[in-house]
Design a protein around this motif. Sequence first.
Motif, PDB file in Angstrom:
ATOM      1  N   MET A 194      -8.384  72.690  69.597  1.00  0.00           N
ATOM      2  CA  MET A 194      -8.899  71.818  68.546  1.00  0.00           C
ATOM      3  C   MET A 194      -8.481  72.226  67.136  1.00  0.00           C
ATOM      4  N   PRO A 195      -8.271  73.538  66.820  1.00  0.00           N
ATOM      5  CA  PRO A 195      -7.917  73.939  65.452  1.00  0.00           C
ATOM      6  C   PRO A 195      -6.640  73.265  64.987  1.00  0.00           C
ATOM      7  N   HIS A 196      -6.650  72.824  63.732  1.00  0.00           N
ATOM      8  CA  HIS A 196      -5.469  72.198  63.155  1.00  0.00           C
ATOM      9  C   HIS A 196      -5.096  72.942  61.881  1.00  0.00           C
ATOM     10  N   SER A 197      -3.858  72.818  61.487  1.00  0.00           N
ATOM     11  CA  SER A 197      -3.382  73.453  60.270  1.00  0.00           C
ATOM     12  C   SER A 197      -3.426  72.449  59.118  1.00  0.00           C
ATOM     13  N   TYR A 198      -4.344  72.685  58.179  1.00  0.00           N
ATOM     14  CA  TYR A 198      -4.481  71.803  57.022  1.00  0.00           C
ATOM     15  C   TYR A 198      -3.894  72.474  55.790  1.00  0.00           C
ATOM     16  N   PRO A 199      -3.402  71.688  54.839  1.00  0.00           N
ATOM     17  CA  PRO A 199      -2.913  72.277  53.588  1.00  0.00           C
ATOM     18  C   PRO A 199      -4.082  72.791  52.742  1.00  0.00           C
ATOM     19  N   GLU A 200      -3.783  73.408  51.631  1.00  0.00           N
ATOM     20  CA  GLU A 200      -4.835  73.965  50.787  1.00  0.00           C
ATOM     21  C   GLU A 200      -5.574  72.896  49.998  1.00  0.00           C
ATOM     22  N   SER A 201      -4.906  71.781  49.733  1.00  0.00           N
ATOM     23  CA  SER A 201      -5.503  70.732  48.912  1.00  0.00           C
ATOM     24  C   SER A 201      -5.579  69.412  49.666  1.00  0.00           C
ATOM     25  N   LEU A 202      -6.629  68.654  49.383  1.00  0.00           N
ATOM     26  CA  LEU A 202      -6.773  67.330  49.988  1.00  0.00           C
ATOM     27  C   LEU A 202      -5.770  66.345  49.398  1.00  0.00           C
ATOM     28  N   ILE A 203      -5.273  66.636  48.207  1.00  0.00           N
ATOM     29  CA  ILE A 203      -4.309  65.762  47.536  1.00  0.00           C
ATOM     30  C   ILE A 203      -2.958  66.464  47.484  1.00  0.00           C
ATOM     31  N   PRO A 204      -2.030  66.103  48.355  1.00  0.00           N
ATOM     32  CA  PRO A 204      -0.719  66.760  48.365  1.00  0.00           C
ATOM     33  C   PRO A 204       0.137  66.354  47.165  1.00  0.00           C
ATOM     34  N   ASN A 205       1.159  67.137  46.896  1.00  0.00           N
ATOM     35  CA  ASN A 205       2.021  66.870  45.740  1.00  0.00           C
ATOM     36  C   ASN A 205       2.739  65.526  45.840  1.00  0.00           C
ATOM     37  N   ASP A 206       3.042  65.088  47.050  1.00  0.00           N
ATOM     38  CA  ASP A 206       3.795  63.845  47.233  1.00  0.00           C
ATOM     39  C   ASP A 206       2.881  62.645  47.494  1.00  0.00           C
ATOM     40  N   ASP A 207       1.612  62.754  47.130  1.00  0.00           N
ATOM     41  CA  ASP A 207       0.668  61.685  47.445  1.00  0.00           C
ATOM     42  C   ASP A 207       1.015  60.379  46.735  1.00  0.00           C
ATOM     43  N   ALA A 208       1.598  60.459  45.550  1.00  0.00           N
ATOM     44  CA  ALA A 208       1.938  59.239  44.804  1.00  0.00           C
ATOM     45  C   ALA A 208       2.940  58.387  45.577  1.00  0.00           C
ATOM     46  N   VAL A 209       3.864  59.030  46.263  1.00  0.00           N
ATOM     47  CA  VAL A 209       4.861  58.303  47.057  1.00  0.00           C
ATOM     48  C   VAL A 209       4.175  57.598  48.219  1.00  0.00           C
ATOM     49  N   ARG A 210       3.277  58.320  48.887  1.00  0.00           N
ATOM     50  CA  ARG A 210       2.544  57.734  50.011  1.00  0.00           C
ATOM     51  C   ARG A 210       1.683  56.557  49.549  1.00  0.00           C
ATOM     52  N   LEU A 211       1.026  56.721  48.415  1.00  0.00           N
ATOM     53  CA  LEU A 211       0.166  55.657  47.895  1.00  0.00           C
ATOM     54  C   LEU A 211       0.978  54.420  47.515  1.00  0.00           C
ATOM     55  N   ARG A 212       2.192  54.639  47.017  1.00  0.00           N
ATOM     56  CA  ARG A 212       3.042  53.498  46.664  1.00  0.00           C
ATOM     57  C   ARG A 212       3.340  52.651  47.892  1.00  0.00           C
ATOM     58  N   THR A 213       3.639  53.283  49.014  1.00  0.00           N
ATOM     59  CA  THR A 213       3.873  52.540  50.253  1.00  0.00           C
ATOM     60  C   THR A 213       2.603  51.835  50.701  1.00  0.00           C
ATOM     61  N   LEU A 214       1.487  52.555  50.674  1.00  0.00           N
ATOM     62  CA  LEU A 214       0.217  51.957  51.086  1.00  0.00           C
ATOM     63  C   LEU A 214      -0.089  50.697  50.284  1.00  0.00           C
ATOM     64  N   HIS A 215       0.068  50.767  48.971  1.00  0.00           N
ATOM     65  CA  HIS A 215      -0.281  49.621  48.126  1.00  0.00           C
ATOM     66  C   HIS A 215       0.702  48.464  48.261  1.00  0.00           C
ATOM     67  N   GLN A 216       1.920  48.774  48.687  1.00  0.00           N
ATOM     68  CA  GLN A 216       2.890  47.700  48.903  1.00  0.00           C
ATOM     69  C   GLN A 216       2.421  46.729  49.983  1.00  0.00           C
ATOM     70  N   PHE A 217       1.630  47.214  50.930  1.00  0.00           N
ATOM     71  CA  PHE A 217       1.154  46.353  52.008  1.00  0.00           C
ATOM     72  C   PHE A 217       0.020  45.424  51.570  1.00  0.00           C
ATOM     73  N   GLN A 218      -0.535  45.666  50.388  1.00  0.00           N
ATOM     74  CA  GLN A 218      -1.577  44.790  49.834  1.00  0.00           C
ATOM     75  C   GLN A 218      -2.733  44.560  50.817  1.00  0.00           C
ATOM     76  N   ILE A 219      -3.177  45.650  51.420  1.00  0.00           N
ATOM     77  CA  ILE A 219      -4.246  45.550  52.409  1.00  0.00           C
ATOM     78  C   ILE A 219      -5.462  46.398  52.038  1.00  0.00           C
ATOM     79  N   VAL A 220      -5.303  47.252  51.030  1.00  0.00           N
ATOM     80  CA  VAL A 220      -6.411  48.114  50.610  1.00  0.00           C
ATOM     81  C   VAL A 220      -7.560  47.275  50.043  1.00  0.00           C
TER      82      VAL A 220
END
Length: 237
Positions: free
Chosen positions: A1-27
């Motif tokens: 069950m243990p998983h490897s998580y990063p140190e922060s909940l907000i990764p450095n590349d989150d803006a790129v991921r959010l740009r894709t998410l918002h492109q789908f206009q489903i949020v």
Amino acid sequence: MPHSYPESLIPNDDAVRLRTLHQFQIVNTTPELIFDNYTAWAAQLFNVPISIISLVDKEYVWFKSRTGGPEVNGLVRDESMCAAAILTGEQVILSDYKSESCTLIKPDVAQAIGLNFYAGAVLTASDGARLGMLAAIGKEYREPTAEEIAVLVRLADLVTQTIELRYQYLAADQAAEWEDAQRALSLALDENVTLARYLITRNQRIDLTDPEVAQLIDRRLSNVAKVLSRRLSSHVS
């Protein structure tokens, strides 16, 4: 069950991921039947009371669909297991909601309603961006079977393709065609729901390790995939 998580909940590349998410206009959009059908099916297949389709936004995790559980539209990002789940390199995340299992989130909400089981498959866009999760959630922790995990991954892929199909239709101002596509997908999923009720009545639960049951589930998931493939291909062409 243990998983490897990063140190922060907000990764450095989150803006790129959010740009894709918002492109789908489903949020933060209103419920749509086809996504509700997916979560109902996931809850039945995993024999759990709750299933969600989540979309991880900048500060909030929106529930595009929710079967069971409290009537909320989502959670702040640091209270949602889905927000942490998209950060690992794994396709499926399991959790018992204990604070020591994942230090990135506050499990207060989950623990307050007695949740002890989370199995989530990542919704990954074609460019690799992790949009959110399809999760099955319950009160008793257990180790899912390999068959259950495989089905959850397949369902998550169908959800992601449906998000992409929705965007293609709505971006082309084809709302009527999107409604028609939803009806076609819902018809295929209705067969799944009927099957699930039969299997639950026969065995008190859906046992995906039963070869006969697995074959029936596989056939119907394949039918849904064919509907999506046909719609996506015809729209592109």
